[in-house]
Write a protein that holds these residues in place. Structure first.
Motif, PDB file in Angstrom:
ATOM      1  N   VAL A 131       0.836  -1.205   0.000  1.00  0.00           N
ATOM      2  CA  VAL A 131       0.000   0.000   0.000  1.00  0.00           C
ATOM      3  C   VAL A 131       0.871   1.256   0.000  1.00  0.00           C
ATOM      4  O   VAL A 131       0.581   2.242  -0.690  1.00  0.00           O
ATOM      5  N   ALA A 132       1.978   1.219   0.765  1.00  0.00           N
ATOM      6  CA  ALA A 132       2.868   2.379   0.815  1.00  0.00           C
ATOM      7  C   ALA A 132       3.520   2.635  -0.542  1.00  0.00           C
ATOM      8  O   ALA A 132       3.649   3.788  -0.971  1.00  0.00           O
ATOM      9  N   LEU A 133       3.923   1.596  -1.233  1.00  0.00           N
ATOM     10  CA  LEU A 133       4.525   1.764  -2.554  1.00  0.00           C
ATOM     11  C   LEU A 133       3.515   2.330  -3.547  1.00  0.00           C
ATOM     12  O   LEU A 133       3.856   3.188  -4.375  1.00  0.00           O
ATOM     13  N   GLU A 134       2.278   1.865  -3.480  1.00  0.00           N
ATOM     14  CA  GLU A 134       1.249   2.405  -4.369  1.00  0.00           C
ATOM     15  C   GLU A 134       1.020   3.885  -4.099  1.00  0.00           C
ATOM     16  O   GLU A 134       0.814   4.673  -5.023  1.00  0.00           O
ATOM     17  N   GLU A 135       1.059   4.270  -2.835  1.00  0.00           N
ATOM     18  CA  GLU A 135       0.870   5.677  -2.491  1.00  0.00           C
ATOM     19  C   GLU A 135       2.079   6.514  -2.855  1.00  0.00           C
ATOM     20  O   GLU A 135       1.955   7.708  -3.142  1.00  0.00           O
ATOM     21  N   ALA A 136       3.282   5.917  -2.842  1.00  0.00           N
ATOM     22  CA  ALA A 136       4.506   6.670  -3.140  1.00  0.00           C
ATOM     23  C   ALA A 136       4.609   7.072  -4.600  1.00  0.00           C
ATOM     24  O   ALA A 136       5.338   8.010  -4.925  1.00  0.00           O
ATOM     25  N   GLY A 137       3.916   6.379  -5.496  1.00  0.00           N
ATOM     26  CA  GLY A 137       3.918   6.808  -6.887  1.00  0.00           C
ATOM     27  C   GLY A 137       4.466   5.778  -7.845  1.00  0.00           C
ATOM     28  O   GLY A 137       4.858   4.670  -7.471  1.00  0.00           O
ATOM     29  N   VAL A 164       6.154   1.983  -7.457  1.00  0.00           N
ATOM     30  CA  VAL A 164       5.315   0.851  -7.877  1.00  0.00           C
ATOM     31  C   VAL A 164       6.086  -0.038  -8.834  1.00  0.00           C
ATOM     32  O   VAL A 164       6.091  -1.271  -8.709  1.00  0.00           O
ATOM     33  N   LYS A 165       6.771   0.568  -9.795  1.00  0.00           N
ATOM     34  CA  LYS A 165       7.545  -0.222 -10.751  1.00  0.00           C
ATOM     35  C   LYS A 165       8.706  -0.933 -10.060  1.00  0.00           C
ATOM     36  O   LYS A 165       9.056  -2.060 -10.416  1.00  0.00           O
ATOM     37  N   LEU A 166       9.324  -0.271  -9.060  1.00  0.00           N
ATOM     38  CA  LEU A 166      10.374  -0.932  -8.296  1.00  0.00           C
ATOM     39  C   LEU A 166       9.813  -2.153  -7.565  1.00  0.00           C
ATOM     40  O   LEU A 166      10.443  -3.221  -7.545  1.00  0.00           O
ATOM     41  N   GLY A 167       8.633  -2.024  -6.973  1.00  0.00           N
ATOM     42  CA  GLY A 167       8.014  -3.167  -6.308  1.00  0.00           C
ATOM     43  C   GLY A 167       7.693  -4.292  -7.267  1.00  0.00           C
ATOM     44  O   GLY A 167       7.842  -5.473  -6.935  1.00  0.00           O
ATOM     45  N   GLN A 168       7.269  -3.938  -8.494  1.00  0.00           N
ATOM     46  CA  GLN A 168       6.983  -4.972  -9.487  1.00  0.00           C
ATOM     47  C   GLN A 168       8.253  -5.718  -9.888  1.00  0.00           C
ATOM     48  O   GLN A 168       8.222  -6.927 -10.130  1.00  0.00           O
ATOM     49  N   VAL A 169       9.374  -5.003  -9.963  1.00  0.00           N
ATOM     50  CA  VAL A 169      10.644  -5.670 -10.256  1.00  0.00           C
ATOM     51  C   VAL A 169      11.038  -6.598  -9.112  1.00  0.00           C
ATOM     52  O   VAL A 169      11.475  -7.739  -9.324  1.00  0.00           O
ATOM     53  N   LEU A 170      10.868  -6.126  -7.870  1.00  0.00           N
ATOM     54  CA  LEU A 170      11.235  -6.940  -6.712  1.00  0.00           C
ATOM     55  C   LEU A 170      10.290  -8.115  -6.512  1.00  0.00           C
ATOM     56  O   LEU A 170      10.639  -9.061  -5.797  1.00  0.00           O
ATOM     57  N   SER A 171       9.115  -8.074  -7.136  1.00  0.00           N
ATOM     58  CA  SER A 171       8.141  -9.147  -6.908  1.00  0.00           C
ATOM     59  C   SER A 171       8.596 -10.488  -7.458  1.00  0.00           C
ATOM     60  O   SER A 171       7.981 -11.518  -7.143  1.00  0.00           O
ATOM     61  N   THR A 172       9.646 -10.498  -8.270  1.00  0.00           N
ATOM     62  CA  THR A 172      10.154 -11.772  -8.788  1.00  0.00           C
ATOM     63  C   THR A 172      11.497 -12.148  -8.179  1.00  0.00           C
ATOM     64  O   THR A 172      12.072 -13.164  -8.561  1.00  0.00           O
TER      65      THR A 172
END
Length: 657
Positions: free
Chosen positions: A151-157, A161-169
């Protein structure tokens, strides 16, 4: 007239002296300096020379002129060294631009404060300080913390969000709870107004949009954090979609990337886990990928590269990619062929069945398309989520949005193919060999232990009746990390694309075995390579490559046998053949020699100063003492040169001002 001539000669002498002192100090320290620093160095040295002359007085000035000159040079060297330490090269040029730097610093500080408030609001303060529970409560706390991070990453912009998507794998870096949460990341943003879109189009195309488009829908089809997409019709009648970059996208991304680099550098300097998974390298790879997304010309080249690779490889996939109107595309505008259909995430399952489409065949075509890009072309769509996959009106599939792509070289493609074949044959030894070709080693590993671990991994996840899932990828990445191996970014991007594709497979065919299909694809590719036509082509290519060497081989064999027959055969081993090794040795010898000379010169100077013997130059000074003073000056210059060289080696190469 005489006064004018005197002033001219004095000024010329001063300029020559200043230039000589600055050049001498620069050469002694091995620096490249600009005009401002050179002038300051010479002027300061001349001022110190005047003070020294005044302190010596009339009685000793004539005899100690050499000492005065030596101290002047020493003053220039000391000033230049201190100025480089306190005000590094490039600082004054940066001070000229201090208003812009101040504004950037203020904006960065505000962004830091905003991110800190977001983190605290979602209860991440304790996690950032390294606090956490152990025991039975740890798993539940990780689950709650992972949801808060998402939720914090989505709020940060968008950037975060793209950094979180990269880390998701990155199963090797994050616990499973975080990986599962980060795969849910989404970022909804409001669309820009038509006036802003029109302004960007006019700036990029050079004319009003009406000069190129007969129709242009002001309401976007989709609005993302970096760009939004509009439907339009060209003046020539073709239906197109126009991707327009948001006007404020670049400054926001640059600011957030600057913050990410600073944070990752601190993590790598001050934390062991930051060094272990290479926080700075991860940030650099992420920044490169994100900067490519901000240049639509790169996306157009990506599409052309993938299409050309598919044509060379005689791809069997029928998934369609839109054509690019290159004459209307630029850095911030991309005009594409309009694929008529709906995104896969908006296509209802019943509608697919009512149209009589074969779900399994569609899933297989989609997987073959991505695998061909990875295994054959080497350039692949890195984000094939259901929103980027179109179910076309003609019943086929289309792939859109090539802003994020992965690239994998031929060596890694061959290793990845061997990995899939080893899985296909259930061979842990071959799997270990292929895995070692894929990953980076940081230390010596126990290959026998790795083979046994891979055997247990295959028995758990790749036996008949067991469907591979995300847990399999997580276990594989953890196994890699546990044995001191690191996954290259290219391979991580490959697994990310396949994991993202799994979501689309689930929408088409629940329970679709993506690993089994990939194994079959690799086996089919191997069979194609073993066909008589392919083998003949490979042999002819290898023969052409070997032909020059084969022509030279008889002469070389004859020279070797003649040397062996006459007892002249020998082996030459060249030490320090690498220029970098020779440069290091030269630098080491140079510093050691200067240190030795400086110490010996200083010691001799002190001994000479302590003697009262020798020819007297005046009432209080002998020749030996004069030589001692000069040797002490030389010793100080040499010592400063060595110390400054050590300091300079610890820093990045300086610029100029």
């Amino acid at each position: 007239m005489e006064l004018t001539l005197f002033l001219f000669v004095a000024a010329l002498t001063l300029v020559v002296a200043v230039a000589a002192l600055s050049v001498g100090a620069r050469r002694l320290l091995g620096l490249r300096i600009g005009k401002v620093r050179a002038a300051l160095t010479g002027l300061v040295a001349m001022g110190v020379s005047g003070l020294i002359g005044a302190a010596m007085g009339e009685a000793r000035r004539g005899a100690l002129i050499s000492v005065q000159l030596g101290l002047t040079v020493l003053a220039a060297v000391v000033f230049l060294a201190l100025s480089e330490v306190l005000v590094p090269s490039g600082s004054l040029a940066g001070m000229v631009r201090w208003p812009q730097a101040l504004r950037r610093r203020v904006a960065r500080t505000r962004r830091y404060a905003q991110l800190s408030r977001i983190a605290m609001r979602h209860g991440l303060g304790g996690a950032l300080r390294g606090r956490g529970r152990g025991g039975p409560e740890a798993a539940r706390e990780r689950t709650q913390l992972a949801a808060s991070v998402r939720v914090a990453l989505e709020e940060a912009g968008a950037t975060f969000v793209k950094l979180g998507q990269v880390l998701s794998t990155r199963y090797d870096l994050l616990p499973g709870e975080f990986v599962e949460e980060l795969t849910k990341l989404q970022h909804q943003v409001a669309a820009d107004s038509w006036e802003e879109v029109e302004r960007v189009l006019t700036e990029e195309l050079g004319k009003e949009p009406a000069a190129f488009f007969a129709e242009f829908d002001h309401v976007p089809l989709a609005a993302g954090s970096i760009a939004q997409v509009h439907r339009a019709r060209l003046a020539t009648g073709e239906d197109v979609v126009v991707k327009v970059q948001r006007p404020g996208a670049r400054p926001v991304v640059d600011r957030d990337l600057d913050i990410l680099f600073r944070m990752s550098r601190k993590m790598e300097e001050h934390t062991s886990w930051g060094r272990d998974f290479g926080a700075l390298d991860l940030a650099e790879g992420f920044a490169t990928s994100l900067n490519e997304e901000l240049d639509f010309r790169i996306e157009a080249r990506n599409m052309a590269t993938i299409r050309a690779a598919a044509g060379r490889a005689e791809a069997v996939s029928t998934v369609k990619m839109p054509l690019v109107y290159e004459e209307l595309s630029s850095r911030r505008v991309l005009v594409l062929e309009c694929l008529t259909g709906v995104p896969l995430n908006a296509a209802a399952g019943a509608a697919i069945d009512e149209r009589g489409l074969d779900r399994t065949e569609l899933a297989r075509q989609l997987l073959e398309c991505v695998l061909e890009q990875i295994m054959i072309g080497g350039v692949f769509h890195a984000d094939p989520h259901p929103g980027n996959i179109m179910l076309l009106d003609d019943g086929g599939l289309g792939l859109i949005d090539f802003g994020s792509v992965g690239r994998i070289d031929r060596v890694l493609r061959a290793a990845l193919r061997n990995l899939l074949l080893a899985i296909h044959r259930s061979d842990p030894v071959a799997l270990s060999d292929a895995l070692l070709e894929l990953v980076d080693r940081r230390e010596e590993i126990d290959e026998i232990r790795l083979e046994r671990a891979l055997g247990r991994f295959m028995a758990r996840h790749l036996t008949p009746g067991v469907r591979p899932d995300r847990e399999m990828f997580a276990d594989l990445f953890l196994l890699v990390a546990r044995h001191g191996l690191t996954v290259p970014p290219e391979i991580a991007a490959t697994f990310r694309a396949l994991a993202t594709l799994e979501g689309a497979m689930e929408q088409l065919v629940p329970g679709f075995d993506i690993v089994a299909e990939a194994r079959s694809f690799a086996a089919a590719q191997l069979e194609r390579k073993l066909s008589p036509k392919s083998i003949g082509q490979v042999l002819s290519e290898e023969a052409l490559a070997l032909a020059p060497m084969l022509r030279r081989l008889p002469r070389r064999v004859e020279r070797i046998t003649n040397a062996l027959e006459h007892g002249r055969l020998g082996v030459q081993v060249r030490l320090l053949a690498d220029e970098r090794d020779r440069r290091f040795v030269r630098s080491l010898v140079h510093d050691v020699l200067l240190t030795f000379l400086g110490g010996v010169t200083g010691l001799i100077g002190v001994l000479l100063l302590g003697t009262d013997h020798g020819p007297a130059l005046n009432e209080s000074l002998t020749l030996f003492q004069l030589i001692g003073y000069n040797l002490l000056v030389v010793s100080c210059v040499l010592v400063i040169r060595v110390v400054f060289g050590i300091f300079k080696a610890q820093r990045r190469p300086p610029g100029r001002w």
